[in-house]
Design a protein around this motif. Sequence first.
Motif, PDB file in Angstrom:
ATOM      1  N   PHE A  68     -35.748  58.439 -41.676  1.00  0.00           N
ATOM      2  CA  PHE A  68     -34.780  59.523 -41.539  1.00  0.00           C
ATOM      3  C   PHE A  68     -33.375  58.968 -41.337  1.00  0.00           C
ATOM      4  CE2 PHE A  68     -38.895  60.904 -40.018  1.00  0.00           C
ATOM      5  CZ  PHE A  68     -39.069  62.113 -40.663  1.00  0.00           C
ATOM      6  N   ASP A  69     -32.400  59.706 -41.853  1.00  0.00           N
ATOM      7  CA  ASP A  69     -31.002  59.423 -41.551  1.00  0.00           C
ATOM      8  C   ASP A  69     -30.653  60.198 -40.289  1.00  0.00           C
ATOM      9  OD1 ASP A  69     -30.347  57.858 -43.860  1.00  0.00           O
ATOM     10  OD2 ASP A  69     -30.295  59.703 -45.039  1.00  0.00           O
ATOM     11  N   ILE A  70     -29.907  59.583 -39.400  1.00  0.00           N
ATOM     12  CA  ILE A  70     -29.471  60.223 -38.155  1.00  0.00           C
ATOM     13  C   ILE A  70     -27.955  60.290 -38.180  1.00  0.00           C
ATOM     14  CG2 ILE A  70     -29.485  60.119 -35.627  1.00  0.00           C
ATOM     15  CD1 ILE A  70     -32.306  60.405 -36.787  1.00  0.00           C
ATOM     16  N   ASP A  71     -27.402  61.455 -37.874  1.00  0.00           N
ATOM     17  CA  ASP A  71     -25.958  61.642 -37.855  1.00  0.00           C
ATOM     18  C   ASP A  71     -25.570  62.277 -36.519  1.00  0.00           C
ATOM     19  OD1 ASP A  71     -23.285  61.833 -38.588  1.00  0.00           O
ATOM     20  OD2 ASP A  71     -23.577  63.660 -39.769  1.00  0.00           O
ATOM     21  N   LYS A  72     -24.757  61.564 -35.758  1.00  0.00           N
ATOM     22  CA  LYS A  72     -24.286  62.069 -34.464  1.00  0.00           C
ATOM     23  C   LYS A  72     -22.877  62.598 -34.672  1.00  0.00           C
ATOM     24  CE  LYS A  72     -27.305  58.955 -32.045  1.00  0.00           C
ATOM     25  NZ  LYS A  72     -27.485  57.823 -31.186  1.00  0.00           N
ATOM     26  N   ARG A  73     -22.706  63.901 -34.464  1.00  0.00           N
ATOM     27  CA  ARG A  73     -21.421  64.556 -34.724  1.00  0.00           C
ATOM     28  C   ARG A  73     -20.845  65.091 -33.424  1.00  0.00           C
ATOM     29  NH1 ARG A  73     -23.864  68.395 -39.560  1.00  0.00           N
ATOM     30  NH2 ARG A  73     -24.749  66.689 -40.780  1.00  0.00           N
ATOM     31  N   LYS A  74     -19.535  64.990 -33.305  1.00  0.00           N
ATOM     32  CA  LYS A  74     -18.866  65.563 -32.131  1.00  0.00           C
ATOM     33  C   LYS A  74     -18.969  67.077 -32.200  1.00  0.00           C
ATOM     34  CE  LYS A  74     -15.621  61.905 -31.100  1.00  0.00           C
ATOM     35  NZ  LYS A  74     -14.235  61.537 -30.882  1.00  0.00           N
ATOM     36  N   SER A  75     -19.288  67.660 -31.064  1.00  0.00           N
ATOM     37  CA  SER A  75     -19.351  69.120 -30.990  1.00  0.00           C
ATOM     38  C   SER A  75     -18.016  69.636 -30.458  1.00  0.00           C
ATOM     39  CB  SER A  75     -20.514  69.562 -30.108  1.00  0.00           C
ATOM     40  OG  SER A  75     -20.286  69.156 -28.781  1.00  0.00           O
ATOM     41  N   GLY A  76     -17.962  70.891 -30.070  1.00  0.00           N
ATOM     42  CA  GLY A  76     -16.731  71.492 -29.565  1.00  0.00           C
ATOM     43  C   GLY A  76     -16.116  70.707 -28.429  1.00  0.00           C
ATOM     44  N   SER A  77     -16.937  70.168 -27.559  1.00  0.00           N
ATOM     45  CA  SER A  77     -16.454  69.360 -26.453  1.00  0.00           C
ATOM     46  C   SER A  77     -16.421  67.901 -26.909  1.00  0.00           C
ATOM     47  CB  SER A  77     -17.393  69.510 -25.251  1.00  0.00           C
ATOM     48  OG  SER A  77     -17.067  68.573 -24.265  1.00  0.00           O
ATOM     49  N   ALA A  78     -15.363  67.217 -26.628  1.00  0.00           N
ATOM     50  CA  ALA A  78     -15.208  65.827 -27.061  1.00  0.00           C
ATOM     51  C   ALA A  78     -16.265  64.917 -26.443  1.00  0.00           C
ATOM     52  CB  ALA A  78     -13.810  65.325 -26.708  1.00  0.00           C
ATOM     53  N   ARG A  79     -16.877  65.331 -25.343  1.00  0.00           N
ATOM     54  CA  ARG A  79     -17.855  64.495 -24.652  1.00  0.00           C
ATOM     55  C   ARG A  79     -19.270  64.700 -25.156  1.00  0.00           C
ATOM     56  NH1 ARG A  79     -16.667  65.428 -18.496  1.00  0.00           N
ATOM     57  NH2 ARG A  79     -18.395  63.995 -18.340  1.00  0.00           N
ATOM     58  N   LEU A  80     -19.514  65.732 -25.916  1.00  0.00           N
ATOM     59  CA  LEU A  80     -20.867  66.032 -26.375  1.00  0.00           C
ATOM     60  C   LEU A  80     -21.040  65.688 -27.848  1.00  0.00           C
ATOM     61  CD1 LEU A  80     -21.485  69.475 -24.678  1.00  0.00           C
ATOM     62  CD2 LEU A  80     -22.270  67.253 -23.919  1.00  0.00           C
ATOM     63  N   LEU A  81     -22.238  65.272 -28.189  1.00  0.00           N
ATOM     64  CA  LEU A  81     -22.575  64.994 -29.579  1.00  0.00           C
ATOM     65  C   LEU A  81     -23.732  65.878 -29.997  1.00  0.00           C
ATOM     66  CD1 LEU A  81     -22.557  61.084 -29.731  1.00  0.00           C
ATOM     67  CD2 LEU A  81     -20.858  62.632 -30.664  1.00  0.00           C
ATOM     68  N   ASP A  82     -23.652  66.397 -31.207  1.00  0.00           N
ATOM     69  CA  ASP A  82     -24.792  67.077 -31.810  1.00  0.00           C
ATOM     70  C   ASP A  82     -25.455  66.058 -32.717  1.00  0.00           C
ATOM     71  OD1 ASP A  82     -24.505  69.618 -30.675  1.00  0.00           O
ATOM     72  OD2 ASP A  82     -23.073  70.231 -32.207  1.00  0.00           O
ATOM     73  N   VAL A  83     -26.765  65.982 -32.661  1.00  0.00           N
ATOM     74  CA  VAL A  83     -27.491  65.013 -33.465  1.00  0.00           C
ATOM     75  C   VAL A  83     -28.197  65.760 -34.590  1.00  0.00           C
ATOM     76  CG1 VAL A  83     -29.260  63.202 -33.446  1.00  0.00           C
ATOM     77  CG2 VAL A  83     -27.806  63.551 -31.433  1.00  0.00           C
ATOM     78  N   TYR A  84     -28.028  65.237 -35.788  1.00  0.00           N
ATOM     79  CA  TYR A  84     -28.654  65.821 -36.979  1.00  0.00           C
ATOM     80  C   TYR A  84     -29.538  64.763 -37.633  1.00  0.00           C
ATOM     81  CZ  TYR A  84     -25.619  69.802 -36.441  1.00  0.00           C
ATOM     82  OH  TYR A  84     -25.006  70.915 -35.949  1.00  0.00           O
ATOM     83  N   VAL A  85     -30.591  65.225 -38.277  1.00  0.00           N
ATOM     84  CA  VAL A  85     -31.543  64.340 -38.909  1.00  0.00           C
ATOM     85  C   VAL A  85     -31.809  64.820 -40.331  1.00  0.00           C
ATOM     86  CG1 VAL A  85     -33.511  65.628 -37.917  1.00  0.00           C
ATOM     87  CG2 VAL A  85     -33.819  63.256 -38.628  1.00  0.00           C
ATOM     88  N   ARG A  86     -32.053  63.865 -41.242  1.00  0.00           N
ATOM     89  CA  ARG A  86     -32.360  64.201 -42.628  1.00  0.00           C
ATOM     90  C   ARG A  86     -33.415  63.229 -43.132  1.00  0.00           C
ATOM     91  NH1 ARG A  86     -27.569  63.819 -46.864  1.00  0.00           N
ATOM     92  NH2 ARG A  86     -27.790  61.643 -46.268  1.00  0.00           N
TER      93      ARG A  86
END
Length: 177
Positions: free
Chosen positions: A155-173
């Motif tokens: 799987f590819d993993i993509d960690k993206r910044k969310s609305g808050s600069a301190r939080l990351l949303d993690v996506y998988v493909r």
Amino acid sequence: MIIDAMDLLYSNKFDAFALVSSDSDFTKLASRLKESQIYVFGVGENKTPLAFRNACDDFIHTEVLRAPEMDEVPEATTSKPQTKPTDGKRSKRDLCCDTRLINILRNSVRDNADEDGWANMGACGALIKRQYPDFDARTYGYPTFTKLYEATELFDIDKRKSGSARLLDVYVRDKRN
């Protein structure tokens, strides 16, 4: 215990119950609590019958709760033994040979994927827990779903910044897409 649990259920003071047992006799109780919209945590050993594990909203194996065992590893230069934690992580090869695991991971991504094939890791984890209440990444030696997905290298993993600069949303493909 079942009678006490039913008395507590009818008091309407609780939102969740924890049933700590590896005994199938509590399957009906877990089902009854869930029917009443009570969240049921099950805790038991690996030998716990599947019916009881599936009757819970979330089931935790006691084996993953134990502290890592310490192995004595002698050091060549000193006579003092050192301790090294055993992490129990399964290798990429072992993970990829587990067709049930790979199907669970791939299906969760497929069922949550957007038009580009990316799925939110939190949604994937929630789907897996709903379908398999006893599923736990720690069983495979990984502390989180993200680490487990990464370890397979499927799987590819993509960690993206969310609305808050301190939080990351993690996506998988799935890399097959």
